[in-house]
Design a protein around this motif. Structure first.
Motif, PDB file in Angstrom:
ATOM      1  N   GLU A 142       0.859  -1.180   0.000  1.00  0.00           N
ATOM      2  CA  GLU A 142       0.000   0.000   0.000  1.00  0.00           C
ATOM      3  C   GLU A 142       0.895   1.229   0.000  1.00  0.00           C
ATOM      4  O   GLU A 142       1.826   1.321   0.801  1.00  0.00           O
ATOM      5  N   LEU A 143       0.609   2.149  -0.901  1.00  0.00           N
ATOM      6  CA  LEU A 143       1.384   3.385  -1.005  1.00  0.00           C
ATOM      7  C   LEU A 143       0.477   4.576  -0.725  1.00  0.00           C
ATOM      8  O   LEU A 143      -0.618   4.678  -1.275  1.00  0.00           O
ATOM      9  N   THR A 144       0.957   5.482   0.115  1.00  0.00           N
ATOM     10  CA  THR A 144       0.276   6.738   0.399  1.00  0.00           C
ATOM     11  C   THR A 144       1.336   7.736   0.847  1.00  0.00           C
ATOM     12  O   THR A 144       2.402   7.343   1.323  1.00  0.00           O
ATOM     13  N   SER A 145       1.056   9.007   0.671  1.00  0.00           N
ATOM     14  CA  SER A 145       2.017  10.036   1.078  1.00  0.00           C
ATOM     15  C   SER A 145       1.555  10.650   2.395  1.00  0.00           C
ATOM     16  O   SER A 145       0.609  11.438   2.436  1.00  0.00           O
ATOM     17  N   HIS A 146       2.215  10.246   3.463  1.00  0.00           N
ATOM     18  CA  HIS A 146       1.843  10.725   4.792  1.00  0.00           C
ATOM     19  C   HIS A 146       2.014  12.233   4.920  1.00  0.00           C
ATOM     20  O   HIS A 146       1.192  12.906   5.535  1.00  0.00           O
ATOM     21  N   ASP A 147       3.076  12.757   4.294  1.00  0.00           N
ATOM     22  CA  ASP A 147       3.355  14.191   4.400  1.00  0.00           C
ATOM     23  C   ASP A 147       2.403  15.046   3.564  1.00  0.00           C
ATOM     24  O   ASP A 147       2.425  16.267   3.653  1.00  0.00           O
ATOM     25  N   ALA A 148       1.536  14.397   2.776  1.00  0.00           N
ATOM     26  CA  ALA A 148       0.538  15.120   1.977  1.00  0.00           C
ATOM     27  C   ALA A 148      -0.870  14.804   2.497  1.00  0.00           C
ATOM     28  O   ALA A 148      -1.838  14.802   1.743  1.00  0.00           O
ATOM     29  N   GLY A 149      -0.947  14.498   3.778  1.00  0.00           N
ATOM     30  CA  GLY A 149      -2.243  14.245   4.383  1.00  0.00           C
ATOM     31  C   GLY A 149      -2.799  12.868   4.085  1.00  0.00           C
ATOM     32  O   GLY A 149      -4.008  12.689   4.007  1.00  0.00           O
ATOM     33  N   ASN A 150      -1.897  11.885   3.931  1.00  0.00           N
ATOM     34  CA  ASN A 150      -2.314  10.509   3.643  1.00  0.00           C
ATOM     35  C   ASN A 150      -3.183  10.416   2.387  1.00  0.00           C
ATOM     36  O   ASN A 150      -4.269   9.845   2.400  1.00  0.00           O
ATOM     37  N   THR A 151      -2.669  10.999   1.314  1.00  0.00           N
ATOM     38  CA  THR A 151      -3.338  10.914   0.021  1.00  0.00           C
ATOM     39  C   THR A 151      -2.368  10.306  -0.993  1.00  0.00           C
ATOM     40  O   THR A 151      -1.169  10.236  -0.756  1.00  0.00           O
ATOM     41  N   VAL A 152      -2.910   9.886  -2.121  1.00  0.00           N
ATOM     42  CA  VAL A 152      -2.084   9.359  -3.200  1.00  0.00           C
ATOM     43  C   VAL A 152      -1.534  10.535  -3.996  1.00  0.00           C
ATOM     44  O   VAL A 152      -2.289  11.408  -4.421  1.00  0.00           O
ATOM     45  N   THR A 153      -0.214  10.556  -4.155  1.00  0.00           N
ATOM     46  CA  THR A 153       0.451  11.629  -4.888  1.00  0.00           C
ATOM     47  C   THR A 153       1.297  11.047  -6.013  1.00  0.00           C
ATOM     48  O   THR A 153       1.385   9.818  -6.167  1.00  0.00           O
ATOM     49  N   GLU A 154       1.941  11.912  -6.753  1.00  0.00           N
ATOM     50  CA  GLU A 154       2.823  11.489  -7.835  1.00  0.00           C
ATOM     51  C   GLU A 154       3.970  10.630  -7.300  1.00  0.00           C
ATOM     52  O   GLU A 154       4.443   9.724  -7.991  1.00  0.00           O
ATOM     53  N   ARG A 155       4.404  10.867  -6.079  1.00  0.00           N
ATOM     54  CA  ARG A 155       5.469  10.040  -5.479  1.00  0.00           C
ATOM     55  C   ARG A 155       5.015   8.581  -5.385  1.00  0.00           C
ATOM     56  O   ARG A 155       5.798   7.662  -5.630  1.00  0.00           O
ATOM     57  N   ASP A 156       3.756   8.375  -5.014  1.00  0.00           N
ATOM     58  CA  ASP A 156       3.223   7.023  -4.917  1.00  0.00           C
ATOM     59  C   ASP A 156       3.150   6.365  -6.294  1.00  0.00           C
ATOM     60  O   ASP A 156       3.532   5.209  -6.460  1.00  0.00           O
ATOM     61  N   ARG A 157       2.672   7.120  -7.259  1.00  0.00           N
ATOM     62  CA  ARG A 157       2.560   6.581  -8.622  1.00  0.00           C
ATOM     63  C   ARG A 157       3.941   6.246  -9.198  1.00  0.00           C
ATOM     64  O   ARG A 157       4.113   5.235  -9.877  1.00  0.00           O
ATOM     65  N   LYS A 158       4.918   7.085  -8.916  1.00  0.00           N
ATOM     66  CA  LYS A 158       6.284   6.844  -9.398  1.00  0.00           C
ATOM     67  C   LYS A 158       6.852   5.565  -8.785  1.00  0.00           C
ATOM     68  O   LYS A 158       7.436   4.736  -9.495  1.00  0.00           O
ATOM     69  N   LEU A 159       6.670   5.388  -7.485  1.00  0.00           N
ATOM     70  CA  LEU A 159       7.181   4.183  -6.839  1.00  0.00           C
ATOM     71  C   LEU A 159       6.433   2.950  -7.352  1.00  0.00           C
ATOM     72  O   LEU A 159       7.046   1.911  -7.599  1.00  0.00           O
ATOM     73  N   ALA A 160       5.135   3.056  -7.559  1.00  0.00           N
ATOM     74  CA  ALA A 160       4.359   1.930  -8.084  1.00  0.00           C
ATOM     75  C   ALA A 160       4.901   1.509  -9.463  1.00  0.00           C
ATOM     76  O   ALA A 160       5.069   0.302  -9.725  1.00  0.00           O
ATOM     77  N   LYS A 161       5.182   2.471 -10.323  1.00  0.00           N
ATOM     78  CA  LYS A 161       5.729   2.147 -11.647  1.00  0.00           C
ATOM     79  C   LYS A 161       7.087   1.484 -11.524  1.00  0.00           C
ATOM     80  O   LYS A 161       7.401   0.531 -12.240  1.00  0.00           O
ATOM     81  N   SER A 162       7.907   1.970 -10.609  1.00  0.00           N
ATOM     82  CA  SER A 162       9.233   1.388 -10.400  1.00  0.00           C
ATOM     83  C   SER A 162       9.120  -0.038  -9.896  1.00  0.00           C
ATOM     84  O   SER A 162       9.888  -0.924 -10.300  1.00  0.00           O
ATOM     85  N   ILE A 163       8.171  -0.300  -9.006  1.00  0.00           N
ATOM     86  CA  ILE A 163       7.957  -1.637  -8.488  1.00  0.00           C
ATOM     87  C   ILE A 163       7.535  -2.577  -9.612  1.00  0.00           C
ATOM     88  O   ILE A 163       8.038  -3.697  -9.726  1.00  0.00           O
ATOM     89  N   ASP A 164       6.618  -2.128 -10.446  1.00  0.00           N
ATOM     90  CA  ASP A 164       6.166  -2.961 -11.569  1.00  0.00           C
ATOM     91  C   ASP A 164       7.305  -3.317 -12.507  1.00  0.00           C
ATOM     92  O   ASP A 164       7.355  -4.421 -13.048  1.00  0.00           O
ATOM     93  N   LYS A 165       8.250  -2.394 -12.693  1.00  0.00           N
ATOM     94  CA  LYS A 165       9.369  -2.652 -13.596  1.00  0.00           C
ATOM     95  C   LYS A 165      10.274  -3.771 -13.096  1.00  0.00           C
ATOM     96  O   LYS A 165      10.936  -4.436 -13.896  1.00  0.00           O
ATOM     97  N   ILE A 166      10.297  -4.004 -11.798  1.00  0.00           N
ATOM     98  CA  ILE A 166      11.097  -5.092 -11.246  1.00  0.00           C
ATOM     99  C   ILE A 166      10.683  -6.430 -11.859  1.00  0.00           C
ATOM    100  O   ILE A 166      11.510  -7.297 -12.122  1.00  0.00           O
ATOM    101  N   LEU A 167       9.399  -6.578 -12.113  1.00  0.00           N
ATOM    102  CA  LEU A 167       8.863  -7.869 -12.572  1.00  0.00           C
ATOM    103  C   LEU A 167       8.793  -7.993 -14.088  1.00  0.00           C
ATOM    104  O   LEU A 167       8.369  -9.021 -14.595  1.00  0.00           O
ATOM    105  N   GLN A 168       9.203  -6.977 -14.814  1.00  0.00           N
ATOM    106  CA  GLN A 168       9.149  -7.039 -16.278  1.00  0.00           C
ATOM    107  C   GLN A 168      10.356  -7.757 -16.836  1.00  0.00           C
ATOM    108  O   GLN A 168      11.382  -7.824 -16.317  1.00  0.00           O
TER     109      GLN A 168
END
Length: 77
Positions: free
Chosen positions: A51-77
């Protein structure tokens, strides 16, 4: 596929066994440290739930979360 739910990006990854799941977690840990953005996660045998969320942005989904999610997906490609 990542899903957005309750102000979090969530995804469950399944592997052949615990060793593969743990190796994946180690690789994600290095990515998270590089990006200075750390996941909430759990592991049971061959399954890793992230689970990804940005605590410093009020526990919302931000571009930082999306960037890390994309990076994680690339591990399995």
């Amino acid at each position: 596929m990542w899903r957005e739910e309750n102000n979090r990006l969530k995804k469950t990854f399944e592997f052949a066994d615990f060793q593969e799941a743990f190796a994946f977690m180690v690789r994600v840990a290095f990515l998270a440290e590089q990006q200075n953005h750390h996941p909430n996660w759990s592991n049971v045998y061959n399954s890793v739930e992230i689970e990804l969320t940005s605590h410093d942005a009020g526990n919302t989904v931000t571009e930082r979360d999306r960037k890390l999610a994309k990076s994680i997906d690339k591990i399995l490609q």
